[in-house]
Design a protein around this motif. Structure first.
Motif, PDB file in Angstrom:
ATOM      1  N   ILE B 181      36.810  52.357  41.276  1.00 10.10           N
ATOM      2  CA  ILE B 181      35.436  52.815  41.088  1.00 10.10           C
ATOM      3  C   ILE B 181      35.497  54.334  40.930  1.00 10.10           C
ATOM      4  N   THR B 182      34.774  54.875  39.959  1.00  5.47           N
ATOM      5  CA  THR B 182      34.798  56.322  39.781  1.00  5.47           C
ATOM      6  C   THR B 182      33.803  56.963  40.740  1.00  5.47           C
ATOM      7  N   PRO B 183      34.010  58.246  41.066  1.00  2.00           N
ATOM      8  CA  PRO B 183      33.118  58.878  42.051  1.00  2.00           C
ATOM      9  C   PRO B 183      31.657  58.906  41.595  1.00  2.00           C
ATOM     10  N   ASP B 184      31.401  58.833  40.289  1.00  2.00           N
ATOM     11  CA  ASP B 184      30.003  58.845  39.871  1.00  2.00           C
ATOM     12  C   ASP B 184      29.477  57.441  39.585  1.00  2.00           C
ATOM     13  N   GLY B 185      30.175  56.424  40.128  1.00  2.00           N
ATOM     14  CA  GLY B 185      29.600  55.096  40.088  1.00  2.00           C
ATOM     15  C   GLY B 185      29.811  54.334  38.801  1.00  2.00           C
ATOM     16  N   ARG B 186      30.978  54.388  38.247  1.00  2.00           N
ATOM     17  CA  ARG B 186      31.361  53.494  37.160  1.00  2.00           C
ATOM     18  C   ARG B 186      32.656  52.814  37.588  1.00  2.00           C
ATOM     19  N   GLN B 187      33.259  52.011  36.727  1.00  2.00           N
ATOM     20  CA  GLN B 187      34.492  51.351  37.144  1.00  2.00           C
ATOM     21  C   GLN B 187      35.426  51.192  35.952  1.00  2.00           C
ATOM     22  N   ARG B 188      36.715  51.003  36.263  1.00  2.00           N
ATOM     23  CA  ARG B 188      37.684  50.744  35.208  1.00  2.00           C
ATOM     24  C   ARG B 188      38.865  49.973  35.788  1.00  2.00           C
ATOM     25  N   LEU B 189      39.624  49.376  34.879  1.00  2.00           N
ATOM     26  CA  LEU B 189      40.793  48.608  35.289  1.00  2.00           C
ATOM     27  C   LEU B 189      42.021  49.397  34.874  1.00  2.00           C
ATOM     28  N   LEU B 190      42.872  49.730  35.844  1.00  2.00           N
ATOM     29  CA  LEU B 190      44.053  50.539  35.546  1.00  2.00           C
ATOM     30  C   LEU B 190      45.064  49.702  34.755  1.00  2.00           C
ATOM     31  N   PRO B 191      45.847  50.360  33.894  1.00  2.00           N
ATOM     32  CA  PRO B 191      46.949  49.635  33.268  1.00  2.00           C
ATOM     33  C   PRO B 191      47.956  49.217  34.344  1.00  2.00           C
ATOM     34  N   LEU B 192      48.696  48.178  34.051  1.00  2.00           N
ATOM     35  CA  LEU B 192      49.597  47.603  35.054  1.00  2.00           C
ATOM     36  C   LEU B 192      50.625  48.611  35.562  1.00  2.00           C
ATOM     37  N   GLY B 229      37.489  49.342  55.582  1.00  2.00           N
ATOM     38  CA  GLY B 229      37.835  48.510  54.437  1.00  2.00           C
ATOM     39  C   GLY B 229      38.515  49.322  53.359  1.00  2.00           C
ATOM     40  N   PRO B 230      39.065  48.637  52.369  1.00  2.00           N
ATOM     41  CA  PRO B 230      39.677  49.345  51.245  1.00  2.00           C
ATOM     42  C   PRO B 230      38.625  50.194  50.529  1.00  2.00           C
ATOM     43  N   ASP B 231      39.035  51.342  50.035  1.00  2.00           N
ATOM     44  CA  ASP B 231      38.122  52.222  49.318  1.00  2.00           C
ATOM     45  C   ASP B 231      38.539  52.287  47.849  1.00  2.00           C
ATOM     46  N   PRO B 232      37.905  51.504  47.000  1.00  2.00           N
ATOM     47  CA  PRO B 232      38.344  51.426  45.598  1.00  2.00           C
ATOM     48  C   PRO B 232      38.076  52.696  44.793  1.00  2.00           C
ATOM     49  N   VAL B 233      37.445  53.700  45.424  1.00  2.00           N
ATOM     50  CA  VAL B 233      37.319  54.977  44.713  1.00  2.00           C
ATOM     51  C   VAL B 233      38.673  55.679  44.684  1.00  2.00           C
ATOM     52  N   ASN B 234      39.404  55.529  45.776  1.00  2.00           N
ATOM     53  CA  ASN B 234      40.664  56.265  45.881  1.00  2.00           C
ATOM     54  C   ASN B 234      41.917  55.406  45.854  1.00  2.00           C
ATOM     55  N   ALA B 235      41.764  54.110  46.103  1.00  2.00           N
ATOM     56  CA  ALA B 235      42.964  53.265  46.188  1.00  2.00           C
ATOM     57  C   ALA B 235      42.596  51.846  45.797  1.00  2.00           C
ATOM     58  N   SER B 236      43.520  50.948  46.050  1.00  2.00           N
ATOM     59  CA  SER B 236      43.286  49.559  45.690  1.00  2.00           C
ATOM     60  C   SER B 236      42.123  48.964  46.476  1.00  2.00           C
ATOM     61  N   ALA B 237      41.412  48.037  45.833  1.00  2.00           N
ATOM     62  CA  ALA B 237      40.293  47.365  46.483  1.00  2.00           C
ATOM     63  C   ALA B 237      40.763  46.213  47.352  1.00  2.00           C
ATOM     64  N   LEU B 238      42.064  45.952  47.286  1.00  2.00           N
ATOM     65  CA  LEU B 238      42.621  44.846  48.060  1.00  2.00           C
ATOM     66  C   LEU B 238      43.695  45.385  48.990  1.00  2.00           C
ATOM     67  N   ASP B 239      43.557  45.043  50.263  1.00  2.00           N
ATOM     68  CA  ASP B 239      44.510  45.496  51.278  1.00  2.00           C
ATOM     69  C   ASP B 239      45.225  44.234  51.791  1.00  2.00           C
ATOM     70  N   VAL B 240      46.531  44.131  51.516  1.00  2.00           N
ATOM     71  CA  VAL B 240      47.281  42.924  51.878  1.00  2.00           C
ATOM     72  C   VAL B 240      48.299  43.263  52.957  1.00  2.00           C
ATOM     73  N   ARG B 241      48.269  42.538  54.049  1.00  2.00           N
ATOM     74  CA  ARG B 241      49.279  42.760  55.092  1.00  2.00           C
ATOM     75  C   ARG B 241      49.803  41.424  55.618  1.00  2.00           C
ATOM     76  N   LEU B 242      51.038  41.473  56.017  1.00  2.00           N
ATOM     77  CA  LEU B 242      51.676  40.276  56.555  1.00  2.00           C
ATOM     78  C   LEU B 242      52.201  40.612  57.942  1.00  2.00           C
ATOM     79  N   THR B 243      51.841  39.804  58.937  1.00  4.91           N
ATOM     80  CA  THR B 243      52.506  39.977  60.233  1.00  4.91           C
ATOM     81  C   THR B 243      53.460  38.816  60.426  1.00  4.91           C
ATOM     82  N   LEU B 244      54.667  39.177  60.846  1.00  2.00           N
ATOM     83  CA  LEU B 244      55.690  38.169  61.165  1.00  2.00           C
ATOM     84  C   LEU B 244      55.697  37.999  62.676  1.00  2.00           C
ATOM     85  N   LEU B 245      55.542  36.756  63.119  1.00  3.33           N
ATOM     86  CA  LEU B 245      55.400  36.482  64.544  1.00  3.33           C
ATOM     87  C   LEU B 245      56.583  35.667  65.029  1.00  3.33           C
TER      88      LEU B 245
END
Lengths: 360, 669
Positions: B181-192, B229-245
């Motif tokens: 999300i851009t700081p002025d309230g638009r959005q885009r999809l980054l290249p891979l 929560g994830p902040d899609p203005v500055n980073a990924s909108a998805l936060d994935v974590r794995l705990t090994l127990l």
């Protein structure tokens, strides 16, 4: 003896009010003229004359008749022409007035007439063109705000008013760069084209309802004292602009009055529909912003009235008074540039046709 | 308005093979070129007719020539001087599409020429975005959903790499995972290959830790991921974590920004992720379009007749909509600063729920409607009136393309739903009525609840949230997506989805009922701002709700006549009593007159730039002039740039007039 003032087109709406205000102010003796003598007589009888005032002369005058015109101007100190249509009158009456040694005030004319007459200036006679509401007040009242350097000025003029077929043709003729430029603004002394879009359902101070404002930078607006000028014609609905646009789309620029006349009924009926739906009203709004850091001062003019035709008569009478008072420079002028805006504003405020004239 | 015509038209990638000169854009460009005296090969497609020299007269000729060239009749009001060539082409296409159905969707979806180009936020995304700037009461620094669930039989050595690999493949398959999300309230999809495009995976290895340590670490992680929560203005909108127990167990933790993912997406994403985890070589059917294509296709919608008809439909009802449930409050929402929302949760077993579902289908009522009706009954009793305004979250993906339901993204929209529970009716009658009414309202969903809510707030003269009680049900989504999600997670073992923990934070919500399926179970949750309500009242309401729904497994539950208040409207609150929907409004000063000083003029000019209307009065209201909350955020940014002073968004919204904002600037200095 008091000066003789000749009011032409006296049986029309503008002329009737002009004669009335001139009589009420006791500016001088009156001579009224119109195509139809009987109607002119009726106007003369209804004038609010002082008890000791001399009787009003009445003449039948056809503007196309040179002799009748010369006879009407003969002996006048000032000829006040309220007859139209402007595109046919041009500077015709003004020349007759000057030939008879009279000064002249005209409800129409614009740049075309002013410039045509200018070559005949003799350094003594005065002619004031476009001394109505628009053009006229629309260029004059903004100058009430020119008491400090202005960065930007906007004018919004219009409302809902009926059109006669003559005024409809006049409106259809206001096309081409002798009149103005659509969608343009005026910046640092030059036209900046294609920068302003129409404003739809815009809320404007002084107007009773949201309006349709179409940017049209008139030649009058190009003379306003601000670094940037935006001028809008304002309508209660899209009906009138649509009727005008349709005609213009079908005809080339420069089409004659005769070619445009068949489109006039559509314009008249568009205007009628507006008045039927919204009632009649007319507002002139000026908004100005000073240069940054400028001194405090007024930023807005609002004038409200019911319609502009009658009001034009008030302006014509005010112009006649200014001519008679001897404060104007000889030559061929436009009312907006020649008259004193503050003096005219005072007259307007006192007039019952003006519901409001505020400068804040 | 001042940009100059620049690049020549670049033909968009078009699936059909039409000779260039026959393409609609090319034919329209020729008409423009002739009217405007331009080179037909160099007519820019994104510059307005006006800017290129067109005026209203030429636009009348334009429509005549389009009619002659395409046999498409355009209304004069459609061909405005501000139209661009692209917009005109879209308009002609809409008008020319044959076989018009009762509800022809006036939008066409095609892949965008530049898949990384910015596009606008959908209305609900805008709402979340503004909420994230602390724009309103009941805002949070992130709107997000947190979920973790259990894993059994985890191969602790291979799992981290397998998960990172699966997420990378998921980000390739679903470009929305690369959204910013851009700081002025638009959005885009980054290249891979852009830095940070692929959501990072973090691993917490607790395999060798003592049980009490494990519990603490897990608790801390949940708390951290719930409250931030994830902040899609500055980073990924998805936060994935794995705990090994210990014992070959594990947990998968997902933090999802609601700015980027809706409820449907959480399920779709989880399903795709498991498919990639289960099989190193899994190849999912390629998606032909992405979320940006969808949003761009909707851009022309707001000028369509269908949209205008829906808007008129809503506008005609606004003045008769009921009030939100007047629930008693213990604090003014304006004064609380919640960090997380509280939960009350209940699960129904497969058998019990099957019985409820059977009773529902016998009566032609969806399980979601049954839940909605039970919720309404409880709210009516709690608030003391039986006409209520609820806000519902709709997963209304417009069927513009077969892939639309497989894409992840923030498609969701809100919809206002009035409820009128006639006392003396049986539950079945109430539910049937609710079902009919929902259907009627959903049929007018082209205009979203966010847009309706703005107008409603304007008419009611309120700056508070107009729909703070929300209903959301995704019951039946699993079936719609092709049966139950697999439990095979490859090196991550087997998922145990009934062992889960979750947390939701949505702005402008006081209380939300959520209904969803987890494996075989059906779950209902009250998510609420704990600070607002008496805990006992919430518990009682929740228990009543569960009892009503539970009774629906038997016919007696449907023929029961729920006790309801006689009053249809809320009564006026007593002195000092706080009730939802009846809270005092902040007194706003009335400003009027011309702009008074340089500061007001600067504010007016920022308004004018953003709204493209003249601002002539110091009392001119940003929203009345056509602004919305997203533009308000942009106005704040512009003002900060012009004046070096940042006005908090919430202050801006509290008095969004020129004079009001100027006062805030002075106060902030």
């Amino acid at each position: 003896m008091k000066p003789l003032i000749g009011v032409l087109g006296a049986s029309g709406e503008v002329g009737r009010v002009a004669a009335d205000r001139i009589a009420a102010a006791g500016l001088g003796r009156l001579r009224v003229g119109g195509r139809d003598r009987a109607k002119a007589e009726k106007v003369a009888q209804e004038l609010p004359l002082a008890a000791d005032a001399p009787p009003v002369e009445v003449q039948a005058v056809d503007l196309d008749d040179d002799e009748a015109l010369a006879r009407f101007c003969e002996g006048c100190a000032v000829v006040v022409n309220c007859a139209g249509p402007s595109y046919r009158v041009l500077d015709r009456v003004a020349r007759a007035a000057w030939a008879a040694g009279a000064d002249h005030v005209d409800v129409g004319g614009e740049l075309v007439a002013r410039d045509a007459l200018a070559s005949s200036a003799d350094g003594k006679r005065i002619a004031i063109f476009s001394a109505g509401v628009m053009p006229g007040l629309s260029g004059l009242l903004p100058r009430l705000l020119a008491v400090r350097p202005l960065r930007r000025m906007e004018t919004y003029v219009g409302g809902a008013a009926r059109f006669t077929s003559i005024s409809a043709v006049d409106a259809l003729l206001t096309r081409g760069d002798r009149f103005g430029t659509a969608q343009a603004s005026w910046v640092d002394g030059a036209i900046r084209p294609n920068v302003l879009g129409p404003l739809r359902n815009v809320v404007l101070p002084g107007f009773p309802q949201p309006m349709q404002a179409l940017p049209f930078l008139t030649t009058e607006a190009q003379e306003l004292p601000a670094r940037e000028v935006r001028a809008y014609n304002v309508f209660a609905s899209d009906r009138i602009p649509a009727a005008l646009t349709q005609a213009w789309a079908e005809l080339p620029v420069g089409a004659s009055a005769e070619e445009l006349r068949p489109y006039a009924p559509d314009v008249v009926s568009a205007a009628d529909s507006d008045v039927d739906e919204y009632g009649a009203f007319y507002v002139l709004l000026v908004s100005a912003r000073p240069e940054p850091g400028g001194p405090p001062g007024p930023g807005r003019v609002v004038m409200r009235a019911t319609d502009s035709y009658a009001l034009s008569g008030v302006v014509m009478a005010a112009a006649a008074r200014a001519v008679l008072e001897g404060t104007l420079v000889p030559g061929s002028h436009l009312a907006a540039e020649a008259l004193d805006p503050f003096a005219v504003a005072e007259i307007l405020r006192a007039d019952p046709l003006v519901h409001e004239l505020t400068v804040v | 308005m001042s940009s100059t015509p620049a690049a020549p038209a670049t033909p968009e990638t078009s699936p059909e093979t039409v000779p260039d000169e026959d393409r609609l854009e090319v034919r329209l460009a020729r008409i423009w070129a002739a009217l405007l005296d331009l080179d037909p090969d160099r007519v820019p497609t994104d510059v307005s007719f006006l800017e290129m020299g067109g005026d209203s007269v030429l636009s009348v000729r334009l429509s005549a020539q389009v009619r002659a060239a395409t046999s498409v009749q355009l209304a004069l009001a459609d061909v405005r001087v501000e139209i661009t060539l692209d917009e005109l082409a879209a308009l002609v296409r809409r008008r020319s599409s044959d076989a018009p159905s009762a509800r022809d969707l006036p939008a066409q979806i095609t892949p965008r020429a530049d898949a990384t180009a910015e596009f606008s936020l959908l209305p609900l995304q805008q709402g979340y975005f503004v909420g994230q700037q602390d724009g309103w009461e009941l805002s949070y620094e992130s709107a997000h959903y947190y979920l973790d669930y259990g894993l059994i039989g985890v191969d602790g050595d291979d799992a981290p790499e397998a998960l990172a690999d699966a997420v990378a493949r998921l980000a390739e398959h679903q470009p929305t995972l690369r959204a910013r999300i851009t700081p002025d309230g638009r959005q885009r999809l980054l290249p891979l290959d852009a830095p940070g495009a692929v959501p990072p995976v973090q691993v917490l290895d607790l395999r060798d830790r003592e049980p009490q340590d494990v519990a603490k670490e897990l608790g801390d992680l949940r708390q951290a991921m719930s409250s931030r929560g994830p902040d899609p203005v500055n980073a990924s909108a998805l936060d994935v974590r794995l705990t090994l127990l210990p014992g070959g167990e594990g947990r998968l933790h997902l933090g999802m920004s609601l700015l980027v993912f809706d409820g449907w997406s959480a399920g779709a994403m989880n399903r795709d992720l498991l498919a990639f985890l289960a099989d190193w070589n899994a190849v999912l059917p390629a998606l032909e379009i992405d979320f940006g294509d969808y949003v761009s296709a909707l851009d022309g919608l707001q000028t369509s007749e269908a949209w205008l008809a829906d808007r008129d439909w809503w506008w005609a009802r606004l003045d008769t909509l009921p009030q939100p449930p007047a629930l008693p409050l213990i604090a003014d929402p304006h004064d609380v600063a919640p960090v997380t929302m509280g939960n009350r949760e209940h699960r129904w077993s497969d058998e019990r729920w099957s019985a409820v579902r059977a009773q529902c289908s016998e009566r032609g009522v969806t399980p979601s409607t049954a839940m909605l009706t039970a919720f309404s009954v409880v709210l009516a009793r709690w608030s003391g009136h039986h006409r209520l305004l609820l806000n519902s979250l709709q997963l209304n993906r417009l069927p513009l393309h077969p892939d639309v339901h497989r894409i992840v993204g923030a498609f969701a929209a809100t919809m206002f739903l009035p409820v009128d529970l006639t006392p003396g009716s049986t539950f079945a009658e109430l539910a049937t009525g609710a079902q009919t009414r929902s259907g009627e309202y959903i049929a007018h969903n082209l205009i979203s609840g966010v847009e309706v809510g703005r107008e409603l707030a304007r008419r009611r003269g309120t700056r508070r949230p107009v729909g703070p009680i929300v209903f959301q049900s995704v019951l039946g989504v699993d079936a719609a997506m092709g049966g139950r999600t697999s439990t095979d997670a490859g090196p991550l073992g087997e998922t145990n989805v009934t062992d889960y923990s979750h947390q939701l934070r949505t702005p402008q919500v006081a209380l939300e009922l959520r209904c969803f399926e987890i494996g075989d179970q059906v779950v209902t949750v009250f998510s609420l701002v704990d600070e607002l309500f008496e805990a006992d009242q919430v518990t009682r309401a929740f228990d009543e709700f569960i009892a009503i729904v539970d009774a629906l497994a038997e016919p007696a539950g449907w023929s029961a006549i729920p006790e309801l208040p006689e009053d249809s409207e809320p009564s006026n609150p007593a002195d000092g009593e706080l009730r939802l929907g009846l809270l005092p409004e902040a007194a706003s000063a009335t400003h009027t007159g011309p702009l008074e000083d340089d500061l007001e003029m600067t504010v007016a000019e920022v308004f004018e730039d953003l709204l493209e209307v003249p601002v002539l009065d110091r009392g001119a209201d940003f929203f009345a002039l056509g602004g919305d909350s997203l533009l308000a955020v942009r106005a704040v940014t512009r003002l900060a740039r012009a004046l070096g002073t940042t006005v908090p968004v919430r202050d801006f919204l509290a008095d969004p007039t020129v004079a009001g904002v100027a006062l805030m600037v002075r106060a902030a200095r």
